[in-house]
Design an enzyme around this catalytic site. Structure first.
Site, short mmCIF file in Angstrom:
data_model
loop_
_atom_site.label_atom_id
_atom_site.label_comp_id
_atom_site.label_asym_id
_atom_site.label_seq_id
_atom_site.Cartn_x
_atom_site.Cartn_y
_atom_site.Cartn_z
N VAL A 112 0.85 -1.20 0.00
CA VAL A 112 0.00 0.00 0.00
C VAL A 112 0.88 1.25 0.00
O VAL A 112 0.53 2.28 -0.54
CB VAL A 112 -1.00 -0.01 1.19
CG1 VAL A 112 -0.28 0.07 2.52
CG2 VAL A 112 -2.01 1.10 1.07
N GLY A 113 2.07 1.14 0.61
CA GLY A 113 3.00 2.27 0.63
C GLY A 113 3.66 2.40 -0.74
O GLY A 113 3.91 1.39 -1.41
N ARG A 192 -7.34 4.55 5.80
CA ARG A 192 -7.99 3.24 5.97
C ARG A 192 -7.46 2.50 7.18
O ARG A 192 -8.21 1.95 7.98
CB ARG A 192 -7.74 2.35 4.75
CG ARG A 192 -8.19 2.92 3.45
CD ARG A 192 -7.71 2.01 2.33
NE ARG A 192 -7.83 2.62 1.05
CZ ARG A 192 -6.91 3.42 0.51
NH1 ARG A 192 -5.79 3.68 1.14
NH2 ARG A 192 -7.11 3.96 -0.67
N ARG A 214 -5.12 15.54 7.76
CA ARG A 214 -5.25 16.83 7.07
C ARG A 214 -6.69 17.34 7.07
O ARG A 214 -6.97 18.51 7.17
CB ARG A 214 -4.74 16.72 5.63
CG ARG A 214 -3.27 17.07 5.52
CD ARG A 214 -2.75 16.73 4.17
NE ARG A 214 -2.97 15.30 3.92
CZ ARG A 214 -2.47 14.62 2.90
NH1 ARG A 214 -1.74 15.23 2.02
NH2 ARG A 214 -2.71 13.34 2.76
N ARG A 217 -12.48 13.66 9.22
CA ARG A 217 -12.93 12.43 8.58
C ARG A 217 -14.29 12.02 9.14
O ARG A 217 -14.43 11.80 10.34
CB ARG A 217 -11.92 11.29 8.83
CG ARG A 217 -10.49 11.59 8.50
CD ARG A 217 -10.25 11.81 7.03
NE ARG A 217 -10.64 10.69 6.21
CZ ARG A 217 -9.83 10.04 5.37
NH1 ARG A 217 -8.59 10.41 5.24
NH2 ARG A 217 -10.28 9.04 4.65
N ARG A 273 5.81 3.95 8.20
CA ARG A 273 7.13 3.89 7.58
C ARG A 273 8.16 4.42 8.57
O ARG A 273 7.88 5.38 9.31
CB ARG A 273 7.18 4.76 6.31
CG ARG A 273 6.53 4.14 5.09
CD ARG A 273 7.29 2.92 4.58
NE ARG A 273 6.71 2.32 3.39
CZ ARG A 273 5.80 1.36 3.39
NH1 ARG A 273 5.34 0.86 4.53
NH2 ARG A 273 5.34 0.87 2.26
N ASP A 297 7.16 -1.49 13.83
CA ASP A 297 7.16 -2.53 12.80
C ASP A 297 7.97 -2.05 11.59
O ASP A 297 8.19 -2.82 10.66
CB ASP A 297 5.72 -2.84 12.37
CG ASP A 297 5.66 -3.96 11.35
OD1 ASP A 297 6.37 -4.96 11.54
OD2 ASP A 297 4.91 -3.84 10.36
N GLU A 302 15.86 -0.81 6.81
CA GLU A 302 15.30 -2.14 7.04
C GLU A 302 16.14 -3.12 6.26
O GLU A 302 16.33 -2.88 5.05
CB GLU A 302 13.85 -2.20 6.60
CG GLU A 302 12.96 -1.33 7.47
CD GLU A 302 11.48 -1.40 7.10
OE1 GLU A 302 11.12 -2.13 6.16
OE2 GLU A 302 10.69 -0.71 7.75
N HIS A 321 8.94 -5.50 9.86
CA HIS A 321 7.97 -5.02 8.85
C HIS A 321 7.01 -6.13 8.41
O HIS A 321 7.02 -6.56 7.25
CB HIS A 321 8.72 -4.44 7.63
CG HIS A 321 7.88 -3.46 6.86
ND1 HIS A 321 8.38 -2.37 6.20
CD2 HIS A 321 6.55 -3.41 6.64
CE1 HIS A 321 7.41 -1.70 5.61
NE2 HIS A 321 6.28 -2.32 5.86
N GLY A 323 3.54 -5.93 9.03
CA GLY A 323 2.17 -5.42 9.19
C GLY A 323 1.13 -6.19 8.39
O GLY A 323 0.08 -6.58 8.90
O1 LIG Z 1 4.21 -1.61 4.51
C1 LIG Z 1 3.58 -2.32 3.80
C2 LIG Z 1 2.93 -1.86 2.63
O2 LIG Z 1 3.15 -0.70 2.24
O3 LIG Z 1 2.20 -2.64 2.02
#
Ligand SMILES: O=CC(=O)O
Length: 358
Positions: A112-113, A192, A214, A217, A273, A297, A302, A321, A323
């Site tokens: 996702v990052g 999310r 920002r 929500r 991150r 995490d 890393e 890492h 997650g």
């Molecule tokens: O850190 C995990 C991702 O960005 O999916």
């Protein structure tokens, strides 16, 4: 969500095949299907279901190792490819895009990052960029809560005591830590994952959930979370959880000044991150008990070198890492990455696209 599930996958050869015989010496494996498209995949151990989906329609050039492609090899292997299937350890910048050349149409990351991808540069060149939001939200929120509890209740330290003979008898205040009940939880970054964490911590009878983001929500109403300024969040929270995206504005947002504003009893957790934290300042805050503890995490770099001071601190838990590391999340991420690539190569909308190039 537009993401389409694919029919059950018949296990194929990739990793086991790759690990057999001659492939051990050859860092790249080419899988042909007479397509005009070639997709470079940056790890041998990407979940097979995603690779198989691509292989049915495209030629796959697979980095045949389960460690990241060294940069020099990466630059040599991408010229002429039409898509890159990558993960968060693969830097996709101008130099890499130049090396790939004009045939590159899509980059899809199994994460996702996306701070490892120069999305603006991709957009300028008409290269579509896909990522994997949503499908890892539950997994990452679960890990965040697990890390929060493990840090507060000192689980690794307690296990170490049990294993090493430190457990002499039950003792009234031994191995105590703060509980979530009746606490204030502050969530930084209310996207999310931040929202999914809020829903979960609400179930622990917390007193209040505050967040900073920002924008206000709407989703926060569901758990009665209140939007506050960053400094107020730092000062009020018993638990500070970072779920913020890493962008220039969030880099080192947790620094000496932020840790000084937190309660001395605060627990800090980061599952976003490593770049959001000034690690030197965190090490100092943990060493001098400016805050009580931290659960990380994500770190910079890393993996964290074994002699890094954070790894020596009892009041700091460092995870590698993980997650999104549930079996289902990782498989679904792989399949979504494959669909992102296949749709882009067909000129269709990616189910999860970062830039929209028409
Ligand atoms: O850190 C995990 C991702 O960005 O999916």
């Amino acid at each position: 969500m537009i993401y389409k599930r694919v029919p059950p996958f018949v296990p194929t050869l990739f990793r086991s095949f790759a690990e057999k015989s001659s492939f051990k010496t050859n860092p790249v494996k080419i899988m042909k299907c007479n397509s005009k498209f070639e997709v470079f995949v940056t790890r041998a151990d990407m979940p097979e279901s995603g690779i198989e989906m691509i292989r049915r329609e495209c030629n796959v050039k697979l980095w045949n190792r389960s460690s990241p492609v060294p940069r020099e090899e990466f630059l040599k292997l991408v010229p002429g490819v039409n898509a890159i299937y990558c993960c968060l350890t693969d830097k996709i910048d101008k130099e890499l895009l130049d090396a790939a050349g004009p045939d590159l149409k899509a980059v899809a990351t199994m994460s996702v990052g996306y701070d490892h991808i120069d999305v603006d540069e991709c957009s300028r060149r008409g290269i579509r960029v896909g990522y994997t939001p949503d499908v890892l939200t539950d997994a990452t929120a679960e890990l965040t809560v697990a890390l929060l509890l493990a840090t507060a209740r000192r689980l690794p330290e307690a296990q170490e005591e049990a294993r090493s003979g430190g457990w002499v008898s039950w003792a009234p205040m031994w191995m105590t830590g703060p509980g979530l009940a009746d606490s204030t939880v502050g969530i930084v970054g209310y996207g999310r994952i931040g929202q999914a964490v809020a829903r979960r911590v609400k179930g622990f009878n917390t007193k209040q959930i505050i967040y900073c983001s920002r924008t206000e929500r709407m989703e926060a109403r569901e758990v009665g979370a209140r939007k506050v300024e960053f400094d107020e969040l730092l000062g009020e929270s018993d638990f500070v959880i970072c779920c913020a995206v890493l962008v220039p504005e969030t880099r080192h947002m947790f620094n000496r000044s932020s840790f000084n504003k937190m309660k001395r009893t605060a627990i800090f957790v980061n599952t976003s991150r490593g770049g959001t934290v000034d690690q030197e300042a965190l090490t100092e805050a943990l060493t001098h008990k400016i805050i009580r503890g931290a659960g990380l995490d994500v770190t910079t770099p890393e993996p964290l070198p074994l002699d890094h001071p954070l790894l020596a601190l009892k009041n700091c838990i460092v995870l590698p890492h993980i997650g999104s590391a549930t079996i289902d999340a990782r498989k679904t991420m792989a399949e979504l990455t494959a669909v992102n690539i296949l749709e882009a190569l067909k000129g269709l909308e990616m189910p999860s696209e970062l830039n929209s190039i028409k």
